[in-house]
Design an enzyme around this catalytic site. Structure first.
Site, short mmCIF file in Angstrom:
data_model
loop_
_atom_site.label_atom_id
_atom_site.label_comp_id
_atom_site.label_asym_id
_atom_site.label_seq_id
_atom_site.Cartn_x
_atom_site.Cartn_y
_atom_site.Cartn_z
N GLY A 232 0.76 -1.24 0.00
CA GLY A 232 0.00 0.00 0.00
C GLY A 232 0.79 1.29 0.00
O GLY A 232 0.21 2.37 -0.08
N GLU A 265 4.31 -6.53 1.53
CA GLU A 265 3.68 -6.92 0.27
C GLU A 265 3.56 -5.74 -0.67
O GLU A 265 2.46 -5.30 -1.00
CB GLU A 265 2.27 -7.47 0.57
CG GLU A 265 2.22 -8.58 1.59
CD GLU A 265 0.79 -8.86 2.08
OE1 GLU A 265 -0.17 -8.27 1.55
OE2 GLU A 265 0.65 -9.66 3.01
N PRO A 266 4.67 -5.17 -1.14
CA PRO A 266 4.57 -4.00 -2.01
C PRO A 266 4.13 -4.39 -3.42
O PRO A 266 4.57 -5.41 -3.95
CB PRO A 266 6.00 -3.45 -2.06
CG PRO A 266 6.83 -4.35 -1.22
CD PRO A 266 6.06 -5.58 -0.93
N GLY A 267 3.26 -3.61 -4.00
CA GLY A 267 2.85 -3.84 -5.39
C GLY A 267 3.04 -2.58 -6.20
O GLY A 267 4.02 -2.40 -6.91
N TYR A 308 -11.43 5.24 -10.41
CA TYR A 308 -11.01 5.92 -9.16
C TYR A 308 -10.77 7.40 -9.35
O TYR A 308 -10.28 8.06 -8.42
CB TYR A 308 -9.70 5.33 -8.64
CG TYR A 308 -9.60 3.82 -8.62
CD1 TYR A 308 -10.34 3.08 -7.71
CD2 TYR A 308 -8.74 3.16 -9.49
CE1 TYR A 308 -10.23 1.70 -7.68
CE2 TYR A 308 -8.63 1.77 -9.46
CZ TYR A 308 -9.38 1.05 -8.56
OH TYR A 308 -9.27 -0.31 -8.52
N CYS A 334 -17.66 2.93 -26.18
CA CYS A 334 -18.94 3.64 -26.30
C CYS A 334 -19.56 3.98 -24.96
O CYS A 334 -20.61 3.43 -24.60
CB CYS A 334 -19.88 2.82 -27.14
SG CYS A 334 -19.20 2.60 -28.79
N GLU A 335 -18.94 4.79 -24.18
CA GLU A 335 -19.58 5.38 -23.00
C GLU A 335 -18.79 6.60 -22.54
O GLU A 335 -17.58 6.68 -22.77
CB GLU A 335 -19.74 4.37 -21.86
CG GLU A 335 -18.50 3.64 -21.41
CD GLU A 335 -18.84 2.64 -20.31
OE1 GLU A 335 -19.03 3.08 -19.17
OE2 GLU A 335 -18.92 1.43 -20.61
N TYR A 363 -1.69 -1.96 -11.85
CA TYR A 363 -3.15 -1.93 -12.01
C TYR A 363 -3.55 -1.32 -13.37
O TYR A 363 -4.59 -0.69 -13.49
CB TYR A 363 -3.80 -1.20 -10.84
CG TYR A 363 -3.39 -1.76 -9.50
CD1 TYR A 363 -3.80 -3.03 -9.11
CD2 TYR A 363 -2.54 -1.06 -8.64
CE1 TYR A 363 -3.39 -3.58 -7.90
CE2 TYR A 363 -2.13 -1.61 -7.42
CZ TYR A 363 -2.56 -2.87 -7.07
OH TYR A 363 -2.16 -3.41 -5.87
N1 LLP Z 1 -1.51 -6.86 -0.07
C1 LLP Z 1 -2.86 -7.00 -0.11
C2 LLP Z 1 -3.51 -7.93 0.78
C3 LLP Z 1 -3.58 -6.19 -1.01
O1 LLP Z 1 -4.92 -6.31 -1.04
C4 LLP Z 1 -2.91 -5.27 -1.84
C5 LLP Z 1 -3.65 -4.44 -2.78
C6 LLP Z 1 -1.50 -5.20 -1.77
C7 LLP Z 1 -0.83 -6.01 -0.85
C8 LLP Z 1 -0.68 -4.29 -2.62
O2 LLP Z 1 -0.98 -2.95 -2.44
P1 LLP Z 1 -0.10 -1.86 -3.24
O3 LLP Z 1 1.29 -1.91 -2.67
O4 LLP Z 1 -0.12 -2.25 -4.67
O5 LLP Z 1 -0.80 -0.59 -3.00
N2 LLP Z 1 -6.81 -1.47 -8.25
C9 LLP Z 1 -6.48 -0.42 -7.31
C10 LLP Z 1 -5.58 -0.91 -6.21
C11 LLP Z 1 -6.16 -2.08 -5.45
C12 LLP Z 1 -5.26 -2.57 -4.37
C13 LLP Z 1 -5.77 -3.85 -3.83
N3 LLP Z 1 -4.93 -4.47 -2.87
C14 LLP Z 1 -5.85 0.73 -8.06
O6 LLP Z 1 -5.69 0.65 -9.27
O7 LLP Z 1 -5.55 1.77 -7.47
#
Ligand code: LLP
Length: 405
Positions: A232, A265-267, A308, A334-335, A363
């Site tokens: 997050g 858990e970085p994404g 978002y 088409c929206e 994402y």
């Molecule tokens: N761990 C868990 C349990 C999660 O649910 C998530 C993201 C992450 C780690 C990774 O979070 P990050 O580091 O990527 O912020 N689709 C949305 C974001 C949804 C995030 C869902 N969970 C967007 O495009 O902003």
């Protein structure tokens, strides 16, 4: 500036060969961010589990795996991808509020590090699956720490009243149950407070709560090995990630002396800045006092602006004409919700000119669809100053029908 990782000359070459729309990723920037995380957390020696939902392309995942990272998966499909990409099973964790019995069994058979369960019913299901397989399931609970992450409500998960996790009180009862079960092994505890969290403060708050809880359990003889603080960490759209040293400072002290292995858990923070969506201008038009650029990328390629209200900075590749004007950049879907950017200041592009949308490495592709029967875009990895390769081909019309019977 992100643009230095995506040079115009290279983008033109990529567009000429791979076509547009296309996702383009920078290996050097993706690796740089992974290494920045490792450096910031060196003293804490955590296990990083890359949140694959941000971008599960096998080429990027393989880079993370080669850096010693594990993976955070949220479905059987992601677990399958993780194993194929080369993540060690012992470094994979499984999150999510609705894992099916089949997915739990798949995870146990694969021998992953632990499962982050989110309800008593799920724990009972996990126990049954472990009994069927005659194993002891490594269990972690996702605990909802009731901390406000101050982010968009669709991606805020750390407050009670969302569907995520269990309260500390319920968690205590579940760990007691698990400790007495022959098929469950309490392994860790986790929180994930939300995504696009820009301040370390909610992490510090949640970490202190989790550490106190884990110490309390240890006092009862239930000793956990892992404290998982989720993902997050926010990134400003258009910029590189903020230094995660602030995050390390926020969570590190809470767990010191408890003998726990820290997990993260970085994404988004590693993947978002490392990718752009490359598109071409099809038409320009004026209507209702507004200037529109109609691009060949659409909400099916990048849904974040529509879903978002996310702002992905847009830039022209090469010079535009005349003075700067305000433009809405929209796609062919088409929206009216199909926009990629609203009211952005740009010079006038010519038809066919390339436009790039930054901070789209997370994402972006992973949330893309075939809506309006638009084949999904290809993915390209820039590997050096002038080298790149296709890491996923463009889907074809035939692909649109591939699964239909
Ligand atoms: N761990 C868990 C349990 C999660 O649910 C998530 C993201 C992450 C780690 C990774 O979070 P990050 O580091 O990527 O912020 N689709 C949305 C974001 C949804 C995030 C869902 N969970 C967007 O495009 O902003």
């Amino acid at each position: 500036m992100l643009s230095r990782y995506f040079k115009p000359a290279l983008l033109r070459k990529i567009a000429a060969k791979a076509g547009t729309p296309a996702y383009v990723y920078s290996k050097p920037l993706f690796l740089k961010q992974i290494r920045t995380y490792k450096k910031a957390f060196r003293a804490l020696d955590p296990l990083f589990c890359y949140a694959m939902k941000a971008n599960s392309n096998g080429a990027l995942c393989a880079l993370a795996a080669a850096e010693g990272w594990g993976a955070d998966v949220v479905s059987g499909g992601e677990l399958y991808r993780a194993l194929k990409a080369g993540f060690e099973p012992g470094r994979i964790i499984f999150s999510g509020v609705g894992k099916t019995p089949a997915e739990l069994e798949y995870a146990l058979r694969a021998g992953i590090l632990f499962i982050n369960a989110e309800s008593m019913e799920e724990v009972l299901e996990l126990e049954c699956a472990a009994a069927r397989l005659k194993v002891k399931a490594p269990l972690s609970l996702r605990i909802n720490p009731d901390v406000d992450p101050h982010t968009h409500k669709f991606i805020a998960t750390g407050l009670l009243g969302t569907k995520f996790g269990v309260s500390f009180e319920e968690a205590r009862a579940i760990y007691r149950y698990a400790a007495a079960s022959p098929h469950l092994r309490p392994a860790g505890a986790q929180f994930h407070i939300g995504s696009q969290v820009h301040s370390p403060r909610p992490y510090a708050l949640a970490a202190r709560k989790l550490a106190a809880f884990i110490s309390g359990l240890a006092g009862e003889g239930i000793r956990l090995s892992y404290a998982d603080v989720g993902g997050g960490w926010g990134v400003k759209e258009g910029g590189e990630m903020a230094d995660p040293a602030a995050l390390a400072k926020a969570v590190g002290p809470a767990f010191s002396g408890l003998g726990l292995k820290l997990l993260l858990e970085p994404g988004r923070s590693v993947a978002a800045p490392a990718g752009v969506l490359l598109s071409s201008v099809i038409y320009r038009k004026r209507g209702g006092g507004k200037n529109f650029i109609i691009a060949d990328a659409a909400m099916n390629d990048l849904v974040r602006p529509a879903l978002y209200g996310a702002r992905h900075p847009a830039g022209l590749v090469g010079p535009g004409r005349g003075g700067t004007k305000r433009w809405d950049i929209v796609g062919p879907v088409c929206e009216s919700g199909d926009f990629l950017a609203e009211g952005v200041a740009l010079k006038e592009p010519s038809a066919g000119q390339l436009i790039v949308f930054y901070s789209a490495g997370a994402y972006g592709f992973s949330m893309s669809s075939q809506y309006n029967s638009r084949p999904r875009a290809p993915e390209v990895l820039i590997t050096g100053p002038s080298s790149w390769r296709l890491v996923r081909r463009r889907e074809t019309y035939k692909d649109l029908l591939a699964a239909e019977l």
